[in-house]
Scaffold this motif. Structure first.
Motif, PDB file in Angstrom:
ATOM      1  N   LEU A 110      -4.934  71.605   4.714  1.00  0.00           N
ATOM      2  CA  LEU A 110      -3.633  71.004   4.960  1.00  0.00           C
ATOM      3  C   LEU A 110      -3.793  69.315   4.826  1.00  0.00           C
ATOM      4  CD1 LEU A 110      -2.795  72.739   8.170  1.00  0.00           C
ATOM      5  CD2 LEU A 110      -2.037  73.394   6.119  1.00  0.00           C
ATOM      6  N   THR A 111      -2.704  68.939   4.654  1.00  0.00           N
ATOM      7  CA  THR A 111      -2.654  67.245   4.761  1.00  0.00           C
ATOM      8  C   THR A 111      -1.864  66.874   5.851  1.00  0.00           C
ATOM      9  OG1 THR A 111      -0.832  67.390   3.299  1.00  0.00           O
ATOM     10  CG2 THR A 111      -3.109  67.542   2.156  1.00  0.00           C
ATOM     11  N   ASN A 112      -1.737  65.462   6.004  1.00  0.00           N
ATOM     12  CA  ASN A 112      -0.887  65.026   7.156  1.00  0.00           C
ATOM     13  C   ASN A 112       0.720  65.284   6.833  1.00  0.00           C
ATOM     14  OD1 ASN A 112      -0.667  63.277   4.880  1.00  0.00           O
ATOM     15  ND2 ASN A 112      -0.992  61.045   6.063  1.00  0.00           N
ATOM     16  N   GLU A 113       1.048  65.741   5.373  1.00  0.00           N
ATOM     17  CA  GLU A 113       2.384  66.045   5.214  1.00  0.00           C
ATOM     18  C   GLU A 113       2.952  67.049   6.164  1.00  0.00           C
ATOM     19  OE1 GLU A 113       4.143  66.065   1.231  1.00  0.00           O
ATOM     20  OE2 GLU A 113       1.934  65.829   0.388  1.00  0.00           O
ATOM     21  N   ILE A 114       2.234  68.080   6.656  1.00  0.00           N
ATOM     22  CA  ILE A 114       2.860  69.116   7.417  1.00  0.00           C
ATOM     23  C   ILE A 114       3.228  68.668   8.730  1.00  0.00           C
ATOM     24  CG2 ILE A 114       0.467  69.595   8.928  1.00  0.00           C
ATOM     25  CD1 ILE A 114       2.908  72.207   7.105  1.00  0.00           C
ATOM     26  N   ALA A 115       2.726  67.192   9.118  1.00  0.00           N
ATOM     27  CA  ALA A 115       3.242  66.794  10.373  1.00  0.00           C
ATOM     28  C   ALA A 115       4.395  66.009  10.175  1.00  0.00           C
ATOM     29  CB  ALA A 115       2.124  65.904  11.012  1.00  0.00           C
ATOM     30  N   MET A 116       4.954  65.975   9.066  1.00  0.00           N
ATOM     31  CA  MET A 116       6.272  64.895   8.810  1.00  0.00           C
ATOM     32  C   MET A 116       7.444  65.461   9.152  1.00  0.00           C
ATOM     33  SD  MET A 116       4.700  62.544   5.915  1.00  0.00           S
ATOM     34  CE  MET A 116       3.022  61.923   6.093  1.00  0.00           C
ATOM     35  N   PHE A 117       7.639  66.618   9.714  1.00  0.00           N
ATOM     36  CA  PHE A 117       8.785  67.232  10.116  1.00  0.00           C
ATOM     37  C   PHE A 117       8.819  67.452  11.662  1.00  0.00           C
ATOM     38  CE2 PHE A 117       7.533  69.197   6.147  1.00  0.00           C
ATOM     39  CZ  PHE A 117       8.536  69.033   5.388  1.00  0.00           C
ATOM     40  N   PRO A 118       9.417  66.245  12.063  1.00  0.00           N
ATOM     41  CA  PRO A 118       9.849  66.048  13.622  1.00  0.00           C
ATOM     42  C   PRO A 118      10.402  67.331  14.466  1.00  0.00           C
ATOM     43  CG  PRO A 118      11.317  64.812  12.530  1.00  0.00           C
ATOM     44  CD  PRO A 118      10.479  65.330  11.417  1.00  0.00           C
ATOM     45  N   SER A 119      11.143  68.296  13.750  1.00  0.00           N
ATOM     46  CA  SER A 119      11.876  69.207  14.446  1.00  0.00           C
ATOM     47  C   SER A 119      10.871  70.501  14.453  1.00  0.00           C
ATOM     48  CB  SER A 119      13.267  69.394  14.005  1.00  0.00           C
ATOM     49  OG  SER A 119      13.941  68.172  14.382  1.00  0.00           O
ATOM     50  N   LEU A 120      10.044  70.672  13.904  1.00  0.00           N
ATOM     51  CA  LEU A 120       9.511  71.593  13.292  1.00  0.00           C
ATOM     52  C   LEU A 120       8.944  72.565  14.529  1.00  0.00           C
ATOM     53  CD1 LEU A 120       8.511  73.636  10.822  1.00  0.00           C
ATOM     54  CD2 LEU A 120       6.254  72.482  11.071  1.00  0.00           C
ATOM     55  N   ARG A 121       9.456  73.972  14.697  1.00  0.00           N
ATOM     56  CA  ARG A 121       9.051  74.427  15.649  1.00  0.00           C
ATOM     57  C   ARG A 121       8.262  75.969  15.546  1.00  0.00           C
ATOM     58  NH1 ARG A 121       9.757  73.556  20.901  1.00  0.00           N
ATOM     59  NH2 ARG A 121      10.856  75.270  21.649  1.00  0.00           N
ATOM     60  N   VAL A 122       8.393  76.262  14.333  1.00  0.00           N
ATOM     61  CA  VAL A 122       7.780  77.466  14.179  1.00  0.00           C
ATOM     62  C   VAL A 122       7.000  77.400  12.552  1.00  0.00           C
ATOM     63  CG1 VAL A 122       7.859  80.240  13.392  1.00  0.00           C
ATOM     64  CG2 VAL A 122       9.207  79.020  15.204  1.00  0.00           C
ATOM     65  N   LEU A 123       5.712  77.614  12.759  1.00  0.00           N
ATOM     66  CA  LEU A 123       4.833  77.523  11.433  1.00  0.00           C
ATOM     67  C   LEU A 123       3.984  78.777  11.108  1.00  0.00           C
ATOM     68  CD1 LEU A 123       3.862  75.693   9.024  1.00  0.00           C
ATOM     69  CD2 LEU A 123       2.422  74.545  10.849  1.00  0.00           C
ATOM     70  N   TYR A 124       4.037  79.248  10.084  1.00  0.00           N
ATOM     71  CA  TYR A 124       3.513  80.565   9.544  1.00  0.00           C
ATOM     72  C   TYR A 124       2.469  79.740   8.531  1.00  0.00           C
ATOM     73  CZ  TYR A 124       6.929  83.593  12.052  1.00  0.00           C
ATOM     74  OH  TYR A 124       7.642  84.096  12.961  1.00  0.00           O
ATOM     75  N   LEU A 125       1.082  80.176   8.926  1.00  0.00           N
ATOM     76  CA  LEU A 125       0.168  79.717   7.712  1.00  0.00           C
ATOM     77  C   LEU A 125      -1.157  81.036   7.666  1.00  0.00           C
ATOM     78  CD1 LEU A 125      -0.576  76.082   8.974  1.00  0.00           C
ATOM     79  CD2 LEU A 125       0.393  76.882   6.945  1.00  0.00           C
ATOM     80  N   HIS A 126      -0.591  82.065   8.140  1.00  0.00           N
ATOM     81  CA  HIS A 126      -1.451  83.223   8.085  1.00  0.00           C
ATOM     82  C   HIS A 126      -1.757  83.718   6.723  1.00  0.00           C
ATOM     83  CE1 HIS A 126       2.448  85.145   8.922  1.00  0.00           C
ATOM     84  NE2 HIS A 126       2.181  86.135   8.091  1.00  0.00           N
ATOM     85  N   SER A 127      -2.843  84.558   6.813  1.00  0.00           N
ATOM     86  CA  SER A 127      -3.310  85.142   5.218  1.00  0.00           C
ATOM     87  C   SER A 127      -3.007  84.030   4.119  1.00  0.00           C
ATOM     88  CB  SER A 127      -2.258  86.068   4.795  1.00  0.00           C
ATOM     89  OG  SER A 127      -2.341  87.152   5.808  1.00  0.00           O
ATOM     90  N   ASN A 128      -4.069  83.071   4.421  1.00  0.00           N
ATOM     91  CA  ASN A 128      -4.127  81.840   3.270  1.00  0.00           C
ATOM     92  C   ASN A 128      -5.814  81.833   3.243  1.00  0.00           C
ATOM     93  OD1 ASN A 128      -1.945  80.418   2.168  1.00  0.00           O
ATOM     94  ND2 ASN A 128      -1.150  80.504   4.347  1.00  0.00           N
ATOM     95  N   LEU A 129      -6.198  80.853   2.773  1.00  0.00           N
ATOM     96  CA  LEU A 129      -7.777  80.550   2.545  1.00  0.00           C
ATOM     97  C   LEU A 129      -8.269  79.270   3.486  1.00  0.00           C
ATOM     98  CD1 LEU A 129      -8.247  81.186  -0.997  1.00  0.00           C
ATOM     99  CD2 LEU A 129      -8.537  82.898   0.795  1.00  0.00           C
ATOM    100  N   LEU A 130      -7.486  78.762   4.488  1.00  0.00           N
ATOM    101  CA  LEU A 130      -7.925  77.818   5.327  1.00  0.00           C
ATOM    102  C   LEU A 130      -9.397  78.097   5.916  1.00  0.00           C
ATOM    103  CD1 LEU A 130      -4.461  77.256   6.897  1.00  0.00           C
ATOM    104  CD2 LEU A 130      -5.314  75.817   5.332  1.00  0.00           C
ATOM    105  N   ALA A 131     -10.184  77.031   5.838  1.00  0.00           N
ATOM    106  CA  ALA A 131     -11.589  77.194   6.356  1.00  0.00           C
ATOM    107  C   ALA A 131     -12.024  76.013   7.302  1.00  0.00           C
ATOM    108  CB  ALA A 131     -12.414  77.436   5.327  1.00  0.00           C
TER     109      ALA A 131
END
Length: 198
Positions: A98-119
């Motif tokens: 991930l990068t800091n772009e993910i935090a640039m949505f001030p109203s974000l309530r639900v985030l699905y990141l399952h089934s990726n390759l995050l390590a």
């Protein structure tokens, strides 16, 4: 499972349910700007002034994305009010970090990141902790969920979330995780002191 639009302050007033770019064989988020979204149950609403989509939910699951580079600029080119985005689905991709772009949505309530390759656990949490509005998060079926303390670490660091991997975080779990955090802190201090002595 969370319902798109459920957490929007304007849900049912001026926003259609979701902008759907799932199953489009995307390798980068920027490619979206050259494609039409999938048809939903309801027609998309567009702003009369700029022609951008009036959606507060965005689906990009089941593609071949390896990163989220360009997600903010793409959101501004597609969405009428990207700051009102409350629901984002990036599951079933090949995202490695991930990068800091993910935090640039001030109203974000639900985030699905399952089934990726995050390590990279710590790097991932460092960005997610900045999303103060986050209510529901999924990270299961990533490389980082092999950590024996996977759930404890997330609940300890992301105090704002109420649901993790579709399971509610209750008070009993929070107390248990708080105790885990205290024990972990004592062990870290002891390790640092021993390291300094040597």
């Amino acid at each position: 499972m969370d319902v798109p639009g459920r957490f929007s302050r304007n849900a049912g007033e001026r926003y259609s349910s979701m902008l759907d770019y799932s199953f489009r064989d995307l390798e980068s988020i920027g490619e979206i700007e050259f494609l039409k979204p999938r048809k939903g149950l309801r027609p998309y609403k567009c702003s009369a002034s700029c022609g951008l989509y009036m959606c507060n939910a965005w689906r990009m699951n089941n593609n071949r994305l390896t990163n989220i580079r360009g997600i903010v600029s793409t959101a501004f080119n597609l969405l009428d009010r990207p700051e009102h985005l409350t629901w984002l689905d990036l599951s079933f991709n090949k995202i490695t970090h991930l990068t800091n772009e993910i935090a640039m949505f001030p109203s974000l309530r639900v985030l699905y990141l399952h089934s990726n390759l995050l390590a990279e656990f710590e790097l991932c949490l460092r960005h997610l902790v900045q999303i103060g509005s986050l209510y529901s998060l999924t990270l299961h079926d990533n490389l980082l969920d092999k950590d024996v303390n996977y759930r404890n670490k997330i609940v300890l660091r992301l105090k704002q979330i109420e649901l993790l991997d579709f399971t509610r975080i209750n008070e009993e779990e929070r107390k248990r995780v708080h105790f885990y955090g205290r024990i972990r802190g004592v062990k870290n201090v002891a390790f640092q002191r021993n390291h300094q002595l040597h």
